[in-house]
Design a protein around this motif. Structure first.
Motif, PDB file in Angstrom:
ATOM      1  N   ILE A   2      34.934  35.320  45.815  1.00 17.47           N
ATOM      2  CA  ILE A   2      36.226  35.186  45.148  1.00 17.47           C
ATOM      3  C   ILE A   2      36.428  33.717  44.818  1.00 17.47           C
ATOM      4  CG2 ILE A   2      38.722  35.453  45.407  1.00 17.47           C
ATOM      5  CD1 ILE A   2      38.152  37.753  47.342  1.00 17.47           C
ATOM      6  N   SER A   3      36.874  33.443  43.593  1.00 19.58           N
ATOM      7  CA  SER A   3      37.073  32.061  43.170  1.00 19.58           C
ATOM      8  C   SER A   3      38.165  31.384  43.994  1.00 19.58           C
ATOM      9  CB  SER A   3      37.430  32.007  41.676  1.00 19.58           C
ATOM     10  OG  SER A   3      38.679  32.638  41.460  1.00 19.58           O
ATOM     11  N   GLU A   4      38.178  30.074  43.964  1.00 21.31           N
ATOM     12  CA  GLU A   4      39.162  29.310  44.724  1.00 21.31           C
ATOM     13  C   GLU A   4      40.592  29.681  44.364  1.00 21.31           C
ATOM     14  OE1 GLU A   4      38.602  25.076  44.921  1.00 21.31           O
ATOM     15  OE2 GLU A   4      36.438  25.313  45.159  1.00 21.31           O
ATOM     16  N   ASP A   5      40.848  29.944  43.086  1.00 18.29           N
ATOM     17  CA  ASP A   5      42.208  30.295  42.675  1.00 18.29           C
ATOM     18  C   ASP A   5      42.526  31.769  42.914  1.00 18.29           C
ATOM     19  OD1 ASP A   5      40.874  31.625  40.632  1.00 18.29           O
ATOM     20  OD2 ASP A   5      41.604  30.330  39.034  1.00 18.29           O
ATOM     21  N   GLY A   6      41.536  32.544  43.355  1.00 23.25           N
ATOM     22  CA  GLY A   6      41.742  33.948  43.656  1.00 23.25           C
ATOM     23  C   GLY A   6      41.839  34.857  42.444  1.00 23.25           C
ATOM     24  N   GLU A   7      41.614  34.302  41.261  1.00 31.06           N
ATOM     25  CA  GLU A   7      41.771  35.083  40.042  1.00 31.06           C
ATOM     26  C   GLU A   7      40.466  35.611  39.467  1.00 31.06           C
ATOM     27  OE1 GLU A   7      44.399  33.467  37.142  1.00 31.06           O
ATOM     28  OE2 GLU A   7      45.887  32.877  38.625  1.00 31.06           O
ATOM     29  N   HIS A   8      39.356  35.325  40.105  1.00 29.83           N
ATOM     30  CA  HIS A   8      38.051  35.778  39.618  1.00 29.83           C
ATOM     31  C   HIS A   8      37.213  36.248  40.792  1.00 29.83           C
ATOM     32  CE1 HIS A   8      39.376  32.682  36.726  1.00 29.83           C
ATOM     33  NE2 HIS A   8      38.860  33.504  35.833  1.00 29.83           N
TER      34      HIS A   8
END
Length: 66
Positions: A2-8
């Protein structure tokens, strides 16, 4: 992953995954199967273990020499 921003999300498949499920292939053949699965990816179906098996059977039928 999961990406750092949680969007990917990132789903990673590798040649070793293909070889784990279709061990009769060479590394080069497994690489070609992996790339074909990527090229023909269908978002409704995804990429699964069966995807590798299906493409391996189509591209490199058992019993056929290169």
């Amino acid at each position: 992953m999961i990406s750092e921003d949680g969007e990917h999300i990132h789903i990673i498949w590798c040649v070793d995954d293909v070889l784990l499920y279709v061990p009769r292939l060479t590394r080069e053949q497994a690489k070609e199967v992996l790339h074909e699965a990527y090229r023909r990816h269908d978002a409704e179906l995804g990429i699964t273990w069966d995807t590798f098996s299906i493409y391996a059977d189509i591209m490199f039928p058992e019993g056929e020499e290169e």
